[in-house]
Design an enzyme around this catalytic site. Structure first.
Site, PDB file in Angstrom:
ATOM      1  N   ASP A  37     -46.541 -74.843 -21.309  1.00 46.73           N
ATOM      2  CA  ASP A  37     -46.747 -75.933 -22.259  1.00 46.73           C
ATOM      3  C   ASP A  37     -47.473 -75.419 -23.501  1.00 46.73           C
ATOM      4  OD1 ASP A  37     -47.020 -78.846 -23.020  1.00 46.73           O
ATOM      5  OD2 ASP A  37     -49.130 -78.312 -22.841  1.00 46.73           O
ATOM      6  N   GLU A 105     -40.807 -75.828 -19.028  1.00 43.15           N
ATOM      7  CA  GLU A 105     -42.100 -75.295 -19.475  1.00 43.15           C
ATOM      8  C   GLU A 105     -42.574 -74.191 -18.537  1.00 43.15           C
ATOM      9  OE1 GLU A 105     -44.270 -78.953 -21.854  1.00 43.15           O
ATOM     10  OE2 GLU A 105     -44.528 -78.836 -19.682  1.00 43.15           O
TER      11      GLU A 105
END
Length: 210
Positions: A37, A105
């Site tokens: 992320d 992610e």
């Protein structure tokens, strides 16, 4: 087949990135997702800074929010073939997009751990450069678009947001928000209150557009 244009030195990292907590409570992709992320966020921010030199911070922020949204990540996961290879346990209805986005992610986190930031950034820029170039003008975020619509159509009134009880695991809750405007109501969920309120605004915009 996953179309990543990257060869892992440690293939087990990719396997871990594709393992959802419902499939393995101990060895899963949550830690890699946490790293990915941040890698994705920084890479996209730097990309936008270079691509749109005349835009101010607010415009860049709206582009960034759209490009790292659950919907965008999920669509990339499907396009690259990541979605087909995720190991998951019981999945509740409506959670597939979140699962795809989380895995995407995690894959970027795995590439960062395996090959460093430059390797991960190169892949992200290759994918997101095309996505960013597709929108010439900076998008309005859903909350701003909803507010402008309601103010114009309802005599200056504002949407009302209500934060509901979180759901899911205590260490990783899903936040829920209800928004009401012009006699209609919609709800949205997300990993943060901000994401949940944006999701709720998006849903209400769809209702009001009908």
């Amino acid at each position: 087949m996953i179309k990543l244009n990257y060869t892992f030195n440690n293939p087990q990292l990719l396997e871990l990135a594709l393992t959802q907590s419902g499939a393995d409570a101990k060895h899963n992709n949550e830690r890699l997702e946490f790293v990915g992320d941040r890698v994705l966020g920084l890479s996209v921010a730097a990309l936008l800074y270079k691509m749109f030199p005349s835009e101010h911070e607010g415009e860049l922020a709206r582009r960034h929010a759209m490009l790292v949204s659950t919907e965008t990540l999920a669509s990339v996961a499907v396009r690259l073939g990541v979605a087909k290879h995720i190991r998951h346990g019981h999945m509740t209805a409506g959670r597939s997009q979140h699962m795809y986005a989380d895995a995407m992610e995690a894959v970027f986190g795995a590439i960062f751990i395996d090959g460093g930031f430059d390797a991960a950034q190169k892949i992200i820029v290759d994918i997101w450069g095309e996505l960013a170039a597709a929108d010439i003008t900076a998008p309005k975020d859903a909350k701003t678009a909803l507010q402008e619509l309601v103010q114009k159509a309802d005599g200056g009134a504002l949407p009302v947001y209500e934060y509901l009880e979180p759901t899911g695991a205590s260490h990783k809750p899903t936040f829920n928000v209800r928004v009401t405007a012009m006699g209609h109501t919609a709800t949205g969920s997300g990993a943060s209150k901000k994401n949940a309120s944006i999701a709720a605004a998006e849903e209400l915009l769809k209702i009001l557009a009908i």
